[in-house]
Motif scaffolding. Structure first.
Motif, mmCIF file in Angstrom:
data_model
loop_
_atom_site.group_PDB
_atom_site.id
_atom_site.type_symbol
_atom_site.label_atom_id
_atom_site.label_comp_id
_atom_site.label_asym_id
_atom_site.label_seq_id
_atom_site.Cartn_x
_atom_site.Cartn_y
_atom_site.Cartn_z
ATOM 1 N N ARG A 10 0.862 -1.184 0.000
ATOM 2 C CA ARG A 10 0.000 0.000 0.000
ATOM 3 C C ARG A 10 0.896 1.230 0.000
ATOM 4 O O ARG A 10 2.069 1.155 0.315
ATOM 5 N N ASN A 11 0.334 2.380 -0.358
ATOM 6 C CA ASN A 11 1.113 3.622 -0.420
ATOM 7 C C ASN A 11 2.353 3.428 -1.294
ATOM 8 O O ASN A 11 3.472 3.662 -0.864
ATOM 9 N N THR A 13 3.842 4.956 -3.644
ATOM 10 C CA THR A 13 4.822 6.025 -3.838
ATOM 11 C C THR A 13 5.795 6.135 -2.676
ATOM 12 O O THR A 13 6.934 6.527 -2.865
ATOM 13 N N GLU A 14 5.353 5.758 -1.484
ATOM 14 C CA GLU A 14 6.209 5.855 -0.304
ATOM 15 C C GLU A 14 7.006 4.584 -0.033
ATOM 16 O O GLU A 14 8.072 4.646 0.578
ATOM 17 N N THR A 15 6.502 3.437 -0.467
ATOM 18 C CA THR A 15 7.132 2.177 -0.081
ATOM 19 C C THR A 15 7.847 1.445 -1.208
ATOM 20 O O THR A 15 8.683 0.588 -0.939
ATOM 21 N N ASP A 42 -6.496 -0.239 -4.537
ATOM 22 C CA ASP A 42 -5.398 0.678 -4.193
ATOM 23 C C ASP A 42 -4.249 -0.063 -3.521
ATOM 24 O O ASP A 42 -3.756 0.328 -2.470
ATOM 25 N N GLY A 69 2.959 -0.547 5.525
ATOM 26 C CA GLY A 69 2.131 -0.680 4.334
ATOM 27 C C GLY A 69 2.401 -1.946 3.541
ATOM 28 O O GLY A 69 1.770 -2.181 2.513
#
Length: 78
Positions: A10-11, A13-15, A42, A69
């Protein structure tokens, strides 16, 4: 041991960079990888076939699981 890792991210772009860095670090035990975005939920789903010792597989899954995530499940096959 041969195993299949099921990973959800998940997320993205961050992970994603953290996940890819770890997978690169453990590239010696990775036989194959398939990653697909699941936009309706998502989440990104990655399946990885690995061939390594219990310690190597455990180290990889433990480090992946420590990333916020990211969820990992392992199916030991051989």
């Amino acid at each position: 041991r041969v195993a299949v890792l099921g990973i959800t991210v998940r997320n993205r772009t961050e992970t994603a960079s953290k996940v890819n860095k770890l997978l690169s670090d453990f590239g010696d035990i990775i036989v194959g990888r398939l990653g697909l975005p699941y936009k309706e939920r998502d989440v990104c789903v990655i399946s990885i076939i690995v061939d390594g010792t219990n310690d190597e597989i455990g180290a990889l899954t433990g480090k992946l699981g420590n990333i916020e995530g990211v969820k990992v499940r392992v199916a030991m096959l051989i």
